[in-house]
Design an enzyme around this catalytic site. Sequence first.
Site, PDB file in Angstrom:
ATOM      1  N   ARG A 236       0.810  -1.238   0.000  1.00 45.77           N
ATOM      2  CA  ARG A 236       0.000   0.000   0.000  1.00 45.77           C
ATOM      3  C   ARG A 236       0.842   1.287   0.000  1.00 45.77           C
ATOM      4  NH1 ARG A 236      -3.362  -3.077   3.468  1.00 45.77           N
ATOM      5  NH2 ARG A 236      -5.028  -3.945   2.189  1.00 45.77           N
TER       6      ARG A 236
ATOM      7  N   LYS B 245       4.552  11.780 -10.842  1.00 43.49           N
ATOM      8  CA  LYS B 245       3.747  10.958 -11.763  1.00 43.49           C
ATOM      9  C   LYS B 245       4.499   9.648 -11.955  1.00 43.49           C
ATOM     10  CE  LYS B 245       1.238  14.310 -14.592  1.00 43.49           C
ATOM     11  NZ  LYS B 245       1.054  14.871 -15.932  1.00 43.49           N
TER      12      LYS B 245
ATOM     13  N   GLU C 216      12.615  19.452 -23.482  1.00 36.55           N
ATOM     14  CA  GLU C 216      11.781  19.759 -22.308  1.00 36.55           C
ATOM     15  C   GLU C 216      12.270  21.037 -21.613  1.00 36.55           C
ATOM     16  OE1 GLU C 216       9.007  18.231 -21.582  1.00 36.55           O
ATOM     17  OE2 GLU C 216       9.145  16.261 -22.544  1.00 36.55           O
TER      18      GLU C 216
ATOM     19  N   LYS D  97       9.510  23.337 -12.429  1.00 38.77           N
ATOM     20  CA  LYS D  97       8.610  22.190 -12.229  1.00 38.77           C
ATOM     21  C   LYS D  97       8.172  22.112 -10.768  1.00 38.77           C
ATOM     22  CE  LYS D  97       7.114  17.740 -13.452  1.00 38.77           C
ATOM     23  NZ  LYS D  97       7.239  16.525 -14.202  1.00 38.77           N
TER      24      LYS D  97
ATOM     25  N   GLU E  63      -2.686  17.962 -11.341  1.00 32.76           N
ATOM     26  CA  GLU E  63      -3.035  18.468 -12.671  1.00 32.76           C
ATOM     27  C   GLU E  63      -4.511  18.807 -12.829  1.00 32.76           C
ATOM     28  OE1 GLU E  63      -0.736  16.603 -15.886  1.00 32.76           O
ATOM     29  OE2 GLU E  63      -2.387  17.064 -17.230  1.00 32.76           O
TER      30      GLU E  63
ATOM     31  N   ARG F  47      -0.779  22.766 -13.734  1.00 33.53           N
ATOM     32  CA  ARG F  47       0.178  21.715 -14.153  1.00 33.53           C
ATOM     33  C   ARG F  47      -0.014  21.324 -15.613  1.00 33.53           C
ATOM     34  NH1 ARG F  47       2.456  16.543 -10.680  1.00 33.53           N
ATOM     35  NH2 ARG F  47       3.787  15.745 -12.334  1.00 33.53           N
TER      36      ARG F  47
ATOM     37  N   ASN G  51       2.151  20.368 -20.484  1.00 33.65           N
ATOM     38  CA  ASN G  51       1.834  19.573 -21.668  1.00 33.65           C
ATOM     39  C   ASN G  51       1.921  20.376 -22.966  1.00 33.65           C
ATOM     40  OD1 ASN G  51       1.351  17.237 -20.172  1.00 33.65           O
ATOM     41  ND2 ASN G  51      -0.735  17.899 -19.700  1.00 33.65           N
TER      42      ASN G  51
ATOM     43  N   HIS H 209       2.494  18.711 -26.322  1.00 34.50           N
ATOM     44  CA  HIS H 209       2.195  17.290 -26.129  1.00 34.50           C
ATOM     45  C   HIS H 209       0.926  16.830 -26.844  1.00 34.50           C
ATOM     46  CE1 HIS H 209       5.391  17.676 -23.250  1.00 34.50           C
ATOM     47  NE2 HIS H 209       5.263  16.444 -22.799  1.00 34.50           N
TER      48      HIS H 209
ATOM     49  N   HIS I 205       2.125  13.812 -28.708  1.00 31.12           N
ATOM     50  CA  HIS I 205       1.700  12.450 -28.364  1.00 31.12           C
ATOM     51  C   HIS I 205       1.062  11.763 -29.554  1.00 31.12           C
ATOM     52  CE1 HIS I 205       1.550  12.551 -23.690  1.00 31.12           C
ATOM     53  NE2 HIS I 205       2.692  12.126 -24.152  1.00 31.12           N
TER      54      HIS I 205
ATOM     55  N   HIS J 116      10.545  10.791 -27.371  1.00 35.30           N
ATOM     56  CA  HIS J 116       9.487  11.662 -26.850  1.00 35.30           C
ATOM     57  C   HIS J 116       9.819  13.150 -27.085  1.00 35.30           C
ATOM     58  CE1 HIS J 116       6.357  13.076 -24.163  1.00 35.30           C
ATOM     59  NE2 HIS J 116       7.269  13.718 -23.442  1.00 35.30           N
TER      60      HIS J 116
END
Length: 359
Positions: free
Chosen positions: A121, A143, A185, A227, A237, A241, A245, A248, A252, A265
């Site tokens: 957990r 994340k 980035e 960040k 997010e 946040r 992206n 992206h 993506h 990426h």
Amino acid sequence: MENIRVELGDRSYDILIGNSILENTGTKLKTFNFSPKIALVSNELVFSLYGEIVSESIRKAGFDLLTVIIPDGEQYKNIETLQYIYNELLKYKLDRKSALIALGGGVVGDITGFAASTYMRGISYIQIPTTLLAQVDSSVGGKTGIDHKLGKNMIGTFWQPKLVLIDTNTLSTLEKRQFLAGLAEVIKYGIIWDPELFQFIEENKEKIIGLDSNSLNYIIKRSCEIKAEIVSQDERESGVRAILNYGHTIGHAIETVTKYTRYLHGEAISIGMCLEAELAQLLNIIEPSEVIKIKDLINHCGLPCYLPGDIDKIEIISSMYFDKKAVAGKLKFILPERIGKVRIEKNIPEEILKKTLKL
Ligand code: NAD
Ligand code: GLY
């Protein structure tokens, strides 16, 4: 050594940045109340380069160390590798007060963080990122996740590390293409937040690409500060946040349509940042001169800026609607108003999108 704090109440943590600081891993671990059993997750390549120095430092500090080596590559960021990690941790009897250490790029960081968030957990973990992308982005912000056959990063959690330890020396062994993908980035942080960082990259790109230590320290520190600030304001997010992206939505889709094999990426995101800047220009949100600056910097850093003719643009558009950022069939774009400021746009007319993709 630089120290940046991610402020998240009782989940706050430090990001330490320096040269040759891997050997301090053990001493840093001792500042937490972990039990004596520690497990380190890495891949063969990264472990062969940096495993010994990190392991030795951990053992010297009095911990018992289990090493879990996973295969190298995005295709292994999956449930089978996760199962292997759980098996090893259970056999070793890692307990709830133990910690996991992720030594590697974003793949190792994401899967180790996910394992930590679910094992018994949830136990503690520490990020030791060794790619530029992981140092400026994936190791910070909590994340975690794995890929599913039906989509990348579709299974995951928010689970913050206890510490991020960035040794910039590790970048000396990184392939140039991987380094540049990480630099994309950093450019993104300049566009979404910090015009001075953008200008710094413009003026110092040769030094940065040549791994000049002061320049590297500056761009990594500044990226982590940005960040950290964004994540502190919006951990899950639900607001600001999302600006991380930028590039992206289209990026993506490019990765998906090209099946994750043609572009790294950061490269796909570079094309996405150029096209989303053009989209902003078509909507009269940004001055053309700013768009030229964005595209020039991306280009001059050896990153791609255009969608090659052989990529099916209709497929790109339909893929955008399947992205996890699309909600209720509406696409979300982060669009630059100028270098250093972006806005979130949800209602982009499809004909403008088609025009951006030259359809
Ligand atoms: P990666 O982890 O696959 O690393 C790239 C390659 O570099 C690998 O072959 C790796 O073994 C090698 N490598 C790592 N460090 C090295 C070093 N110091 N010297 C030589 N080789 C080295 O790729 P990445 O770009 O670091 O990360 C990509 C992953 O990060 C993706 O899975 C992506 O989804 C994830 N990601 C997560 C977040 C987040 O917020 N969690 C953000 C962005 C990306
Ligand atoms: N890489 C985007 C985020 O962490 O939110």
